[in-house]
Design a protein around this motif. Structure first.
Motif, PDB file in Angstrom:
ATOM      1  N   ASP A  84      40.997  22.461  17.882  1.00  0.00           N
ATOM      2  CA  ASP A  84      41.470  23.234  19.020  1.00  0.00           C
ATOM      3  C   ASP A  84      41.725  22.270  20.182  1.00  0.00           C
ATOM      4  N   VAL A  86      41.309  22.488  23.153  1.00  0.00           N
ATOM      5  CA  VAL A  86      40.277  22.515  24.195  1.00  0.00           C
ATOM      6  C   VAL A  86      39.307  21.354  24.052  1.00  0.00           C
ATOM      7  N   PHE A  87      39.175  20.815  22.820  1.00  0.00           N
ATOM      8  CA  PHE A  87      38.255  19.702  22.596  1.00  0.00           C
ATOM      9  C   PHE A  87      38.918  18.345  22.808  1.00  0.00           C
ATOM     10  N   ALA A  88      40.247  18.377  22.978  1.00  0.00           N
ATOM     11  CA  ALA A  88      40.998  17.149  23.256  1.00  0.00           C
ATOM     12  C   ALA A  88      40.620  16.020  22.299  1.00  0.00           C
ATOM     13  N   HIS A 115      32.869  29.261  19.103  1.00  0.00           N
ATOM     14  CA  HIS A 115      34.296  29.001  19.275  1.00  0.00           C
ATOM     15  C   HIS A 115      35.113  30.253  19.001  1.00  0.00           C
ATOM     16  N   TYR A 118      34.999  32.332  22.028  1.00  0.00           N
ATOM     17  CA  TYR A 118      35.865  31.732  23.048  1.00  0.00           C
ATOM     18  C   TYR A 118      37.328  32.034  22.764  1.00  0.00           C
ATOM     19  N   ARG A 119      37.730  31.860  21.493  1.00  0.00           N
ATOM     20  CA  ARG A 119      39.139  32.059  21.130  1.00  0.00           C
ATOM     21  C   ARG A 119      39.570  33.503  21.385  1.00  0.00           C
ATOM     22  N   HIS A 122      39.938  34.080  25.075  1.00  0.00           N
ATOM     23  CA  HIS A 122      41.155  33.419  25.546  1.00  0.00           C
ATOM     24  C   HIS A 122      42.386  34.254  25.196  1.00  0.00           C
TER      25      HIS A 122
END
Length: 466
Positions: A84, A86-88, A115, A118-119, A122
């Motif tokens: 994802d 978001v974790f870059a 996660h 969170y997803r 989002h």
């Protein structure tokens, strides 16, 4: 040849907890010292041969379970979660993920669950979901996904339900079919079964004890629906006990799981474990022969093959998946090292997507995943008629496969050049975690690779993976 070391501390702890034994008592029964057991449970030492033998003799454990299980699934799921954006650039080394899956599986599942929450939050924000304004809005797993994960981490095999179905199926013989056994079982409970010209597959009225089944559907579907209703009525206590063990987060998830367990009972009754495993081996897993032998559909047979994971009597570890025309995975399970994407569609290079182009035919494929493991994959469309002119047709495709080392047991491998490395097509799991640099079907860049972008040069992709 060197013997592979087995680290299975989580499984040892799980067994000891289930037996309600202290470490001291467990160590005594295994014939090892307390410090040694402690080191094995924490994966500081591999499981010794003495302990393996003791587990088999003292507790009747299928020792093959020590080297299998859900560790690979957890690693695959964590890798996809960490892909994802978001974790870059925070992707941990693969070795760390494997260590977490082996030593702290509960933590790994909690991370995956976090996660997922969170997803979903989002996605709600992105779509301005009105639920955000409701007092009863709450962050929790999708009931459907929660149930899917329940079966996923049970290895798609529910022992108590499977054995109950096998006992029920033993009532059938050459003189009485499983269909009649199901009808008799319902009749004994005062339930009247009628077949009606309707689109509704199955409808049960508890007040007048009437079960109505559609006369439009195939005979296999009618039998399956009969057995499903038998499960809901005659196996209710068993299903509820299994649901209590699962501890679902919502009533919706529990209700969906109950239907799933009833479906499981129906499939296991139609294709009882021992007889089905024996026939699968005899017919070399020919889906059409098995379909005729057990009066089941091709999809039902393929799905059942993926559940043959009974300790001490396992079948070939298969993966099974069903996709719709958009490539969305609607059913998935894998007893192999190959795991499917939790989010999004399957790899477009996989033959399951081409099955829609050749209805009624089996497609064979030799495939290799980025980790170098080679598979045989079989795909076919399983479109389902609505039963009348103008009724919508549900279009799906299924894939069934296993590692190529089982090729001799599959009739579908007879004409394949399994020893030719160039015959294997490169497939992946998800573009974000696939490390292939030259894939012509890549949709997004891989997370763990740097990109080279040249505005004055364009290949298949607008960037180069370095």
């Amino acid at each position: 040849m060197a013997t592979q070391k087995i680290y299975a501390g989580a499984k040892l702890r799980e067994m000891r907890t289930r037996l309600t034994l202290t470490q001291k008592d467990f160590a005594t029964k295994l014939g090892v010292s307390l410090p040694y057991l402690n080191q094995m449970e924490n994966n500081n030492r591999p499981i010794s041969t003495t302990v393996v033998l003791a587990l088999a003799q003292e507790f009747g454990m299928d020792v093959t379970e020590l080297s299998t299980g859900d560790s690979e699934r957890l690693v695959s799921d964590m890798r996809e979660v960490l892909a994802d954006p978001v974790f870059a650039d925070m992707m941990p080394p693969l070795a760390d993920l494997r260590l977490t899956a082996s030593n702290a599986p509960a933590l790994a599942r909690a991370f995956i669950e976090l996660h997922r929450a969170y997803r979903q939050t989002h996605e709600r924000l992105a779509s301005l979901d009105e639920a955000l304004g409701r007092e009863d809005a709450r962050i929790q797993a999708s009931p459907w996904e929660e149930v899917r994960d329940f079966f996923h981490y049970c290895d798609n095999y529910i022992d108590a339900v499977d054995r109950a179905a096998e006992r029920f199926a033993s009532r059938a013989d050459e003189s009485i079919s499983i269909r009649q056994v199901a009808l008799n079982s319902l009749s004994e409970r005062g339930i009247h079964v009628t077949f009606t010209d309707t689109e509704t597959l199955r409808s049960y009225n508890a007040k007048d004890k009437t079960l109505r089944l559609s006369s439009r559907v195939a005979p296999q579907t009618q039998v399956f629906q009969l057995l499903l209703q038998v499960a809901l009525i005659s196996q209710d206590k068993l299903l509820e006990a299994t649901l209590d063990f699962a501890r679902f987060q919502s009533d919706e998830a529990r209700a969906i799981a109950k239907i799933g367990l009833a479906n499981y009972f129906a499939g296991a009754s139609l294709m009882p474990y021992g007889a089905f495993l024996s026939a699968a081996q005899e017919y070399r897993h020919d889906l059409e022969l098995l379909s005729n032998r057990f009066g089941a559909s091709i999809e039902q047979v393929a799905h059942r093959l993926s559940t043959l994971q009974r300790p001490g009597a396992k079948g070939i570890p298969f993966f099974f998946v069903r996709v719709d025309q958009a490539g969305t995975i609607t059913k998935r399970h894998s007893a192999t090292r190959l795991q499917f994407a939790r989010f999004g569609g399957a790899c477009p290079l996989w033959n399951v997507h081409r099955a829609f182009e050749t209805p009624g035919h089996f497609l064979q494929q030799l495939a290799e995943t980025p980790d170098g493991v080679r598979y045989i994959s079989l795909a076919r469309d399983v479109s389902k008629s609505g039963g009348s002119f103008g009724a919508p047709v549900r279009r799906y495709a299924i894939a069934l496969g296993c590692e190529v080392r089982h090729a001799e047991a599959l009739v579908y491998a007879d004409n394949l050049d399994i020893n030719n490395a160039s015959a294997y097509e490169p497939i992946g799991i998800s573009c974000r975690i696939c490390e292939r640099q030259t894939c012509h079907q890549r949709s997004v860049p891989p997370l763990e690779r740097r990109l080279t972008i040249n505005a004055h040069s364009r290949g298949t992709l607008p960037y180069e993976v370095t």
